[in-house]
Write a protein that holds these residues in place. Structure first.
Motif, short mmCIF file in Angstrom:
data_model
loop_
_atom_site.label_atom_id
_atom_site.label_comp_id
_atom_site.label_asym_id
_atom_site.label_seq_id
_atom_site.Cartn_x
_atom_site.Cartn_y
_atom_site.Cartn_z
N ILE A 1 0.84 -1.35 0.00
CA ILE A 1 -0.12 -0.11 -0.02
C ILE A 1 0.79 1.13 0.20
CG2 ILE A 1 -2.14 -1.03 1.03
CD1 ILE A 1 -1.22 0.18 3.66
N ASP A 2 2.04 1.47 0.73
CA ASP A 2 2.91 2.37 0.90
C ASP A 2 3.98 2.28 1.41
OD1 ASP A 2 3.59 5.02 0.78
OD2 ASP A 2 1.86 6.03 1.75
N TYR A 3 5.16 2.48 0.70
CA TYR A 3 6.43 2.01 1.20
C TYR A 3 6.85 3.38 2.33
CZ TYR A 3 9.09 -1.86 -0.36
OH TYR A 3 9.53 -3.19 -0.84
N ALA A 4 6.09 4.27 1.92
CA ALA A 4 6.67 5.67 2.83
C ALA A 4 6.47 5.44 4.41
CB ALA A 4 6.00 6.67 2.28
N ILE A 5 5.17 4.62 4.61
CA ILE A 5 4.88 4.11 5.93
C ILE A 5 6.12 3.42 6.65
CG2 ILE A 5 3.39 2.74 7.39
CD1 ILE A 5 1.18 3.18 5.33
N LEU A 6 6.81 2.45 5.87
CA LEU A 6 7.69 1.51 6.47
C LEU A 6 8.93 2.51 6.57
CD1 LEU A 6 7.56 -1.67 4.26
CD2 LEU A 6 7.08 -1.30 6.63
N ASP A 7 9.32 3.54 5.72
CA ASP A 7 10.22 4.47 5.99
C ASP A 7 10.33 5.18 7.30
OD1 ASP A 7 11.51 3.40 3.80
OD2 ASP A 7 10.60 5.51 2.56
N ASP A 8 8.74 5.66 7.50
CA ASP A 8 8.59 6.31 8.65
C ASP A 8 8.73 5.69 10.05
OD1 ASP A 8 7.63 8.81 10.12
OD2 ASP A 8 5.65 7.65 10.39
N TRP A 9 8.30 4.46 9.99
CA TRP A 9 8.51 3.59 11.05
C TRP A 9 9.64 3.19 11.35
CZ3 TRP A 9 3.73 -0.19 10.09
CH2 TRP A 9 2.45 0.60 10.35
N HIS A 10 10.59 2.88 10.43
CA HIS A 10 12.00 2.64 10.39
C HIS A 10 12.58 3.61 11.31
CE1 HIS A 10 16.12 2.22 9.34
NE2 HIS A 10 15.82 0.82 9.21
N GLU A 11 12.31 4.95 11.09
CA GLU A 11 13.04 5.71 11.92
C GLU A 11 12.67 5.77 13.38
OE1 GLU A 11 12.40 9.82 10.27
OE2 GLU A 11 12.79 9.04 8.48
N LYS A 12 11.31 5.26 13.85
CA LYS A 12 11.00 5.25 15.16
C LYS A 12 11.10 3.93 16.01
CE LYS A 12 7.42 8.69 13.52
NZ LYS A 12 6.14 8.95 13.17
N MET A 13 11.50 2.89 15.06
CA MET A 13 11.68 1.49 15.72
C MET A 13 12.64 1.63 16.47
SD MET A 13 9.48 -1.15 14.90
CE MET A 13 7.97 -1.15 13.91
N PRO A 14 12.79 0.51 17.44
CA PRO A 14 14.06 -0.01 18.09
C PRO A 14 14.88 -0.85 17.21
CG PRO A 14 12.19 -0.65 19.36
CD PRO A 14 11.65 -0.27 18.13
N GLN A 15 16.14 -0.92 17.45
CA GLN A 15 17.01 -1.67 16.49
C GLN A 15 16.40 -2.93 15.82
OE1 GLN A 15 19.59 -0.11 15.25
NE2 GLN A 15 19.75 -1.89 13.85
N ILE A 16 16.24 -3.96 16.60
CA ILE A 16 15.48 -5.02 16.17
C ILE A 16 14.25 -4.66 15.10
CG2 ILE A 16 14.37 -7.07 16.60
CD1 ILE A 16 16.21 -7.63 19.03
N GLY A 17 13.45 -3.78 15.41
CA GLY A 17 12.36 -3.50 14.43
C GLY A 17 12.90 -3.15 13.17
N LYS A 18 13.74 -1.93 13.20
CA LYS A 18 14.53 -1.60 12.00
C LYS A 18 15.20 -2.72 11.30
CE LYS A 18 15.67 2.72 13.97
NZ LYS A 18 16.65 3.88 14.54
N GLU A 19 15.84 -3.73 11.94
CA GLU A 19 16.48 -4.76 11.14
C GLU A 19 15.34 -5.56 10.49
OE1 GLU A 19 19.81 -6.80 13.04
OE2 GLU A 19 19.82 -5.29 14.31
#
Length: 190
Positions: free
Chosen positions: A164-182
């Motif tokens: 639906i929208d890769y931009a959501i993942l980019d936004d969440w990536h910035e706010k996630m703890p390290q494991i979530g980012k990985e």
């Protein structure tokens, strides 16, 4: 549904996460996993073992028959088992059902995601969204998207969010703890 009143008395994982604005310091007592098992799967370090789902197959049949104990059966099963390990055999059971009702499956998925107090049960509710068009079920999509903001659940949300929208993942990536980012990096960027 009246038969599920008892199930709603204890505050669910979803409700607690919403109340705290997904602030880990405010819901620490939930004891949610950090997503490391799912990260190992995403990296290919762990193979998913597929387990027998006889108990939840029966729970689905009980849910379809509107039996009160159905949700307790799901929660009891997922206190001891991982959702991702039960997906394959559950799908086999689901596809063998003669009277398969997508509407009931949607209701069960929402119920597990929204009202469960067992983490793996919530994840199973998220996994069930693969078997219906999540984009058309506004309430399910809202719950699903909210849960996906947490590292314990992001693995289960990535495939839908990518569509639906890769931009959501980019936004969440910035706010996630390290494991979530990985997990985001492994499952969607590589």
């Amino acid at each position: 549904m009246k038969i599920f009143k008892k199930f709603r008395k204890e505050k669910s994982i979803y409700r607690r996460l919403l109340e705290t604005g997904f602030n880990p310091e405010l819901y620490d007592d939930l004891n949610l996993t950090d997503g490391s098992y799912e990260l190992q799967i995403a990296k290919g370090e762990v193979q998913v073992k597929h387990i027998s789902t006889r108990e939840i197959n029966q729970a689905v049949d009980d849910y379809y028959a509107r039996k009160e104990e159905a949700i307790k059966e799901f929660e009891d099963f997922f206190k001891e088992h991982r959702a991702i390990e039960s997906e394959r055999h559950f799908l086999t059971h689901l596809m063998q059902k003669i009277e398969f009702s997508e509407d009931k499956l949607i209701g069960l998925s929402i119920l597990l995601m929204r009202d469960s107090t067992v983490e793996e049960c919530v994840k199973f509710g998220m996994l069930m969204t693969k078997y219906y068009n999540l984009g058309e079920v506004i309430r399910a999509k809202e719950i699903f998207m909210n849960l996906s903001r947490h590292p314990a659940f992001i693995y289960y949300g990535i495939d839908f969010i990518k569509n639906i929208d890769y931009a959501i993942l980019d936004d969440w990536h910035e706010k996630m703890p390290q494991i979530g980012k990985e997990i985001i990096e492994e499952k969607s960027w590589i």
